[in-house]
Design a protein around this motif. Sequence first.
Motif, PDB file in Angstrom:
ATOM      1  N   ALA A  49     -14.820  -5.920  30.474  1.00 15.84           N
ATOM      2  CA  ALA A  49     -13.923  -5.305  29.503  1.00 15.84           C
ATOM      3  C   ALA A  49     -14.648  -5.203  28.176  1.00 15.84           C
ATOM      4  O   ALA A  49     -15.555  -5.996  27.895  1.00 15.84           O
ATOM      5  CB  ALA A  49     -12.641  -6.119  29.348  1.00 15.84           C
ATOM      6  N   ALA A  50     -14.236  -4.231  27.372  1.00 16.78           N
ATOM      7  CA  ALA A  50     -14.857  -4.052  26.060  1.00 16.78           C
ATOM      8  C   ALA A  50     -13.825  -3.526  25.081  1.00 16.78           C
ATOM      9  O   ALA A  50     -12.814  -2.930  25.472  1.00 16.78           O
ATOM     10  CB  ALA A  50     -16.051  -3.105  26.148  1.00 16.78           C
ATOM     11  N   ILE A  51     -14.105  -3.760  23.800  1.00 19.94           N
ATOM     12  CA  ILE A  51     -13.231  -3.285  22.742  1.00 19.94           C
ATOM     13  C   ILE A  51     -14.107  -2.757  21.627  1.00 19.94           C
ATOM     14  O   ILE A  51     -15.107  -3.393  21.253  1.00 19.94           O
ATOM     15  CB  ILE A  51     -12.283  -4.405  22.258  1.00 19.94           C
ATOM     16  CG1 ILE A  51     -11.332  -3.895  21.199  1.00 19.94           C
ATOM     17  CG2 ILE A  51     -13.072  -5.601  21.769  1.00 19.94           C
ATOM     18  CD1 ILE A  51     -10.217  -4.892  20.858  1.00 19.94           C
ATOM     19  N   GLY A  52     -13.750  -1.560  21.098  1.00 23.01           N
ATOM     20  CA  GLY A  52     -14.537  -0.946  20.047  1.00 23.01           C
ATOM     21  C   GLY A  52     -13.704  -0.706  18.805  1.00 23.01           C
ATOM     22  O   GLY A  52     -12.621  -0.106  18.901  1.00 23.01           O
ATOM     23  N   GLY A  53     -14.184  -1.185  17.659  1.00 19.40           N
ATOM     24  CA  GLY A  53     -13.483  -0.951  16.413  1.00 19.40           C
ATOM     25  C   GLY A  53     -12.056  -1.460  16.414  1.00 19.40           C
ATOM     26  O   GLY A  53     -11.216  -0.944  15.670  1.00 19.40           O
ATOM     27  N   TYR A  58     -11.586  -0.777  27.003  1.00 24.86           N
ATOM     28  CA  TYR A  58     -12.256  -0.332  28.217  1.00 24.86           C
ATOM     29  C   TYR A  58     -12.185  -1.467  29.249  1.00 24.86           C
ATOM     30  O   TYR A  58     -12.356  -2.636  28.909  1.00 24.86           O
ATOM     31  CB  TYR A  58     -13.727  -0.005  27.939  1.00 24.86           C
ATOM     32  CG  TYR A  58     -13.932   0.935  26.772  1.00 24.86           C
ATOM     33  CD1 TYR A  58     -13.926   0.460  25.469  1.00 24.86           C
ATOM     34  CD2 TYR A  58     -14.141   2.294  26.980  1.00 24.86           C
ATOM     35  CE1 TYR A  58     -14.112   1.302  24.391  1.00 24.86           C
ATOM     36  CE2 TYR A  58     -14.331   3.157  25.905  1.00 24.86           C
ATOM     37  CZ  TYR A  58     -14.315   2.650  24.615  1.00 24.86           C
ATOM     38  OH  TYR A  58     -14.496   3.503  23.552  1.00 24.86           O
ATOM     39  N   TYR A  59     -11.954  -1.082  30.496  1.00 28.47           N
ATOM     40  CA  TYR A  59     -11.873  -2.072  31.569  1.00 28.47           C
ATOM     41  C   TYR A  59     -12.580  -1.566  32.815  1.00 28.47           C
ATOM     42  O   TYR A  59     -12.523  -0.374  33.143  1.00 28.47           O
ATOM     43  CB  TYR A  59     -10.412  -2.373  31.931  1.00 28.47           C
ATOM     44  CG  TYR A  59      -9.638  -3.025  30.826  1.00 28.47           C
ATOM     45  CD1 TYR A  59      -8.861  -2.282  29.940  1.00 28.47           C
ATOM     46  CD2 TYR A  59      -9.681  -4.419  30.654  1.00 28.47           C
ATOM     47  CE1 TYR A  59      -8.160  -2.885  28.905  1.00 28.47           C
ATOM     48  CE2 TYR A  59      -8.975  -5.035  29.625  1.00 28.47           C
ATOM     49  CZ  TYR A  59      -8.225  -4.257  28.760  1.00 28.47           C
ATOM     50  OH  TYR A  59      -7.524  -4.870  27.741  1.00 28.47           O
ATOM     51  N   SER A 103     -16.673   2.784  18.425  1.00 25.07           N
ATOM     52  CA  SER A 103     -16.035   2.709  19.740  1.00 25.07           C
ATOM     53  C   SER A 103     -17.035   1.962  20.641  1.00 25.07           C
ATOM     54  O   SER A 103     -17.705   1.055  20.178  1.00 25.07           O
ATOM     55  CB  SER A 103     -15.714   4.104  20.262  1.00 25.07           C
ATOM     56  OG  SER A 103     -16.882   4.889  20.361  1.00 25.07           O
ATOM     57  N   CYS A 104     -17.085   2.328  21.903  1.00 19.96           N
ATOM     58  CA  CYS A 104     -18.081   1.747  22.801  1.00 19.96           C
ATOM     59  C   CYS A 104     -18.806   2.886  23.524  1.00 19.96           C
ATOM     60  O   CYS A 104     -18.234   3.971  23.682  1.00 19.96           O
ATOM     61  CB  CYS A 104     -17.416   0.820  23.821  1.00 19.96           C
ATOM     62  SG  CYS A 104     -16.736  -0.701  23.102  1.00 19.96           S
ATOM     63  N   PRO A 105     -20.011   2.661  23.954  1.00 13.72           N
ATOM     64  CA  PRO A 105     -20.741   3.725  24.645  1.00 13.72           C
ATOM     65  C   PRO A 105     -20.076   4.075  25.969  1.00 13.72           C
ATOM     66  O   PRO A 105     -19.326   3.274  26.538  1.00 13.72           O
ATOM     67  CB  PRO A 105     -22.134   3.125  24.850  1.00 13.72           C
ATOM     68  CG  PRO A 105     -21.926   1.653  24.795  1.00 13.72           C
ATOM     69  CD  PRO A 105     -20.807   1.423  23.838  1.00 13.72           C
ATOM     70  N   ARG A 106     -20.357   5.272  26.440  1.00 11.89           N
ATOM     71  CA  ARG A 106     -19.739   5.720  27.682  1.00 11.89           C
ATOM     72  C   ARG A 106     -20.055   4.775  28.834  1.00 11.89           C
ATOM     73  O   ARG A 106     -19.215   4.485  29.672  1.00 11.89           O
ATOM     74  CB  ARG A 106     -20.224   7.126  28.019  1.00 11.89           C
ATOM     75  CG  ARG A 106     -19.596   7.713  29.271  1.00 11.89           C
ATOM     76  CD  ARG A 106     -19.913   9.187  29.394  1.00 11.89           C
ATOM     77  NE  ARG A 106     -19.317   9.955  28.319  1.00 11.89           N
ATOM     78  CZ  ARG A 106     -19.394  11.288  28.215  1.00 11.89           C
ATOM     79  NH1 ARG A 106     -20.077  11.963  29.128  1.00 11.89           N
ATOM     80  NH2 ARG A 106     -18.827  11.919  27.228  1.00 11.89           N
ATOM     81  N   ASP A 107     -21.280   4.282  28.856  1.00 12.16           N
ATOM     82  CA  ASP A 107     -21.669   3.314  29.893  1.00 12.16           C
ATOM     83  C   ASP A 107     -21.655   1.911  29.309  1.00 12.16           C
ATOM     84  O   ASP A 107     -22.629   1.170  29.405  1.00 12.16           O
ATOM     85  CB  ASP A 107     -23.036   3.657  30.471  1.00 12.16           C
ATOM     86  CG  ASP A 107     -24.125   3.735  29.420  1.00 12.16           C
ATOM     87  OD1 ASP A 107     -25.302   3.623  29.785  1.00 12.16           O
ATOM     88  OD2 ASP A 107     -23.805   3.904  28.225  1.00 12.16           O
ATOM     89  N   TRP A 108     -20.519   1.539  28.734  1.00 16.24           N
ATOM     90  CA  TRP A 108     -20.377   0.259  28.051  1.00 16.24           C
ATOM     91  C   TRP A 108     -20.637  -0.921  28.986  1.00 16.24           C
ATOM     92  O   TRP A 108     -20.961  -2.013  28.537  1.00 16.24           O
ATOM     93  CB  TRP A 108     -18.964   0.134  27.466  1.00 16.24           C
ATOM     94  CG  TRP A 108     -17.890   0.205  28.518  1.00 16.24           C
ATOM     95  CD1 TRP A 108     -17.239   1.324  28.954  1.00 16.24           C
ATOM     96  CD2 TRP A 108     -17.373  -0.879  29.284  1.00 16.24           C
ATOM     97  NE1 TRP A 108     -16.352   1.010  29.939  1.00 16.24           N
ATOM     98  CE2 TRP A 108     -16.404  -0.336  30.165  1.00 16.24           C
ATOM     99  CE3 TRP A 108     -17.613  -2.245  29.318  1.00 16.24           C
ATOM    100  CZ2 TRP A 108     -15.681  -1.131  31.059  1.00 16.24           C
ATOM    101  CZ3 TRP A 108     -16.899  -3.037  30.202  1.00 16.24           C
ATOM    102  CH2 TRP A 108     -15.951  -2.464  31.075  1.00 16.24           C
ATOM    103  N   TRP A 109     -20.472  -0.709  30.279  1.00 11.10           N
ATOM    104  CA  TRP A 109     -20.605  -1.795  31.259  1.00 11.10           C
ATOM    105  C   TRP A 109     -22.066  -2.170  31.525  1.00 11.10           C
ATOM    106  O   TRP A 109     -22.345  -3.156  32.193  1.00 11.10           O
ATOM    107  CB  TRP A 109     -19.965  -1.394  32.588  1.00 11.10           C
ATOM    108  CG  TRP A 109     -20.593  -0.178  33.168  1.00 11.10           C
ATOM    109  CD1 TRP A 109     -21.729  -0.082  33.942  1.00 11.10           C
ATOM    110  CD2 TRP A 109     -20.147   1.163  32.992  1.00 11.10           C
ATOM    111  NE1 TRP A 109     -21.992   1.216  34.241  1.00 11.10           N
ATOM    112  CE2 TRP A 109     -21.042   2.007  33.696  1.00 11.10           C
ATOM    113  CE3 TRP A 109     -19.071   1.736  32.328  1.00 11.10           C
ATOM    114  CZ2 TRP A 109     -20.892   3.384  33.729  1.00 11.10           C
ATOM    115  CZ3 TRP A 109     -18.928   3.121  32.367  1.00 11.10           C
ATOM    116  CH2 TRP A 109     -19.829   3.926  33.050  1.00 11.10           C
TER     117      TRP A 109
END
Length: 127
Positions: A49-53, A58-59, A103-109
Amino acid sequence: QVQLVESGGGSVQAGGSLRLSCAVSGYTNRRNCMGWFRQGPGKEREGVAAIGGSTYYYYADSVKGRFTISQDNAKNTLSLQMNSLEPEDTAMYYCAYLVYTGSCPRDWWSPRWVSYWGQGTQVTVSS
């Protein structure tokens, strides 16, 4: 330099819950993407999971509807609430600070975006 210290791991039975926390300190940009990654036995490290700003969430498909990421900027903490845990969730979980702002990059994973890692906390789910 950014320091990340995780806590909250442990052992639970399938269907149980755990909450992971990450204490964030050092020179940080609150608008940077941050996330949780995990690495199971014999597996590659992957984004959970990720969080941007503090705005964009994102999960990974495998945890959608079960895990919730949150950020408390006043307390400088990043959290991961994990519900309905499954044996497949067994892994070392890492807090991560990514080199991406807003935010987070498209391939944040992908681990390639991570500039700082915590030391990890073990989560074990038994059936």
